[in-house]
Design a protein around this motif. Structure first.
Motif, PDB file in Angstrom:
ATOM      1  N   GLU A   6      -3.110 -19.850  27.146  1.00 34.91           N
ATOM      2  CA  GLU A   6      -3.362 -20.863  26.895  1.00 34.91           C
ATOM      3  C   GLU A   6      -4.710 -21.457  27.511  1.00 34.91           C
ATOM      4  O   GLU A   6      -5.084 -21.236  28.729  1.00 34.91           O
ATOM      5  N   CYS A  22      -4.509 -20.739  22.185  1.00 37.53           N
ATOM      6  CA  CYS A  22      -3.778 -19.898  22.773  1.00 37.53           C
ATOM      7  C   CYS A  22      -4.312 -18.463  22.361  1.00 37.53           C
ATOM      8  O   CYS A  22      -3.885 -18.179  20.876  1.00 37.53           O
ATOM      9  N   TYR A  29      -1.274 -13.048  15.409  1.00 36.23           N
ATOM     10  CA  TYR A  29      -0.348 -14.035  14.712  1.00 36.23           C
ATOM     11  C   TYR A  29      -0.175 -13.868  13.259  1.00 36.23           C
ATOM     12  O   TYR A  29      -0.744 -14.780  12.509  1.00 36.23           O
ATOM     13  N   GLY A  36       4.932 -18.838  15.355  1.00 32.80           N
ATOM     14  CA  GLY A  36       4.298 -19.014  16.756  1.00 32.80           C
ATOM     15  C   GLY A  36       4.444 -20.761  16.991  1.00 32.80           C
ATOM     16  O   GLY A  36       4.698 -21.397  15.965  1.00 32.80           O
ATOM     17  N   TRP A  38       4.404 -24.221  19.729  1.00 34.19           N
ATOM     18  CA  TRP A  38       3.877 -24.956  20.841  1.00 34.19           C
ATOM     19  C   TRP A  38       4.969 -25.712  21.500  1.00 34.19           C
ATOM     20  O   TRP A  38       5.604 -26.399  20.863  1.00 34.19           O
ATOM     21  N   ILE A  71      -0.903 -28.187  14.178  1.00 33.77           N
ATOM     22  CA  ILE A  71      -0.888 -26.830  14.603  1.00 33.77           C
ATOM     23  C   ILE A  71      -1.654 -25.927  13.675  1.00 33.77           C
ATOM     24  O   ILE A  71      -1.419 -26.055  12.482  1.00 33.77           O
ATOM     25  N   LYS A  73      -3.992 -21.885  12.990  1.00 37.61           N
ATOM     26  CA  LYS A  73      -4.409 -20.506  13.544  1.00 37.61           C
ATOM     27  C   LYS A  73      -5.765 -19.961  12.953  1.00 37.61           C
ATOM     28  O   LYS A  73      -5.887 -20.447  11.995  1.00 37.61           O
ATOM     29  N   LEU A  80      -4.070 -19.287  18.425  1.00 39.21           N
ATOM     30  CA  LEU A  80      -3.236 -20.300  17.949  1.00 39.21           C
ATOM     31  C   LEU A  80      -3.709 -21.747  18.446  1.00 39.21           C
ATOM     32  O   LEU A  80      -4.251 -21.843  19.794  1.00 39.21           O
ATOM     33  N   LEU A  82      -3.444 -26.287  18.960  1.00 44.57           N
ATOM     34  CA  LEU A  82      -2.804 -27.458  18.711  1.00 44.57           C
ATOM     35  C   LEU A  82      -3.847 -28.594  19.059  1.00 44.57           C
ATOM     36  O   LEU A  82      -4.258 -28.804  20.048  1.00 44.57           O
ATOM     37  N   TYR A  95       1.881 -27.693  28.693  1.00 46.67           N
ATOM     38  CA  TYR A  95       2.122 -27.289  27.420  1.00 46.67           C
ATOM     39  C   TYR A  95       2.229 -25.608  27.036  1.00 46.67           C
ATOM     40  O   TYR A  95       1.367 -25.092  27.802  1.00 46.67           O
ATOM     41  N   CYS A  97       2.275 -22.003  24.855  1.00 50.78           N
ATOM     42  CA  CYS A  97       2.510 -21.430  23.513  1.00 50.78           C
ATOM     43  C   CYS A  97       3.241 -20.331  23.476  1.00 50.78           C
ATOM     44  O   CYS A  97       3.622 -19.587  24.692  1.00 50.78           O
ATOM     45  N   TRP A 117       5.535 -15.540  26.029  1.00 46.02           N
ATOM     46  CA  TRP A 117       5.110 -16.918  26.173  1.00 46.02           C
ATOM     47  C   TRP A 117       3.878 -16.842  27.089  1.00 46.02           C
ATOM     48  O   TRP A 117       3.703 -15.981  27.750  1.00 46.02           O
TER      49      TRP A 117
END
Length: 127
Positions: A6, A22, A29, A36, A38, A71, A73, A80, A82, A95, A97, A117
């Protein structure tokens, strides 16, 4: 081996915006079962789901962030995002991901459903 990293956290005043990223290595993804998400964890609180997205781009949000967070991608399916708008002090947290590629999830905002993670990025909102 999958690694999620992240970035994008920081300090912002209430009402401001941040975009978290991320980056994935060892996987993309995508995929039939991909999900996926957050998540965030404030001091003294449990980790909670914020947003989730599947391989088709269908997204889900916690009620507390609906309408403020998005969110997504990238087209290469390696990052990814956010996007967080209109931040408030209650959004202050670490935070994370997370991702999962095996079987469908019935509740994609539940942290324990995820396998991989990132290390987390801190978001601090001052009022």
């Amino acid at each position: 081996q999958v690694q999620l990293v992240e970035s994008g956290g920081g300090s912002v005043q209430a009402g401001g915006s941040l975009r978290l990223s991320c980056a994935a290595s060892g996987a993309t993804y995508s995929g039939y079962f991909f999900m996926g998400g957050w998540f965030r964890q404030a001091p003294g609180k449990e980790r909670e789901g914020v947003a989730a997205i599947d391989s088709d781009g269908t997204s889900r949000y916690a009620d507390s962030v609906l309408g403020r967070f998005t969110i997504s991608k990238d087209s290469f399916e390696k990052t990814l995002y956010l996007q967080m708008n209109n931040l408030n002090a209650d959004d202050t947290a670490m935070y994370y991901c997370a991702a999962r590629w095996r079987t469908f999830l019935s509740s994609p905002l539940r942290p324990f459903e995820y396998d991989d993670w990132g290390q987390g990025t801190q978001v601090t909102v001052s009022s």
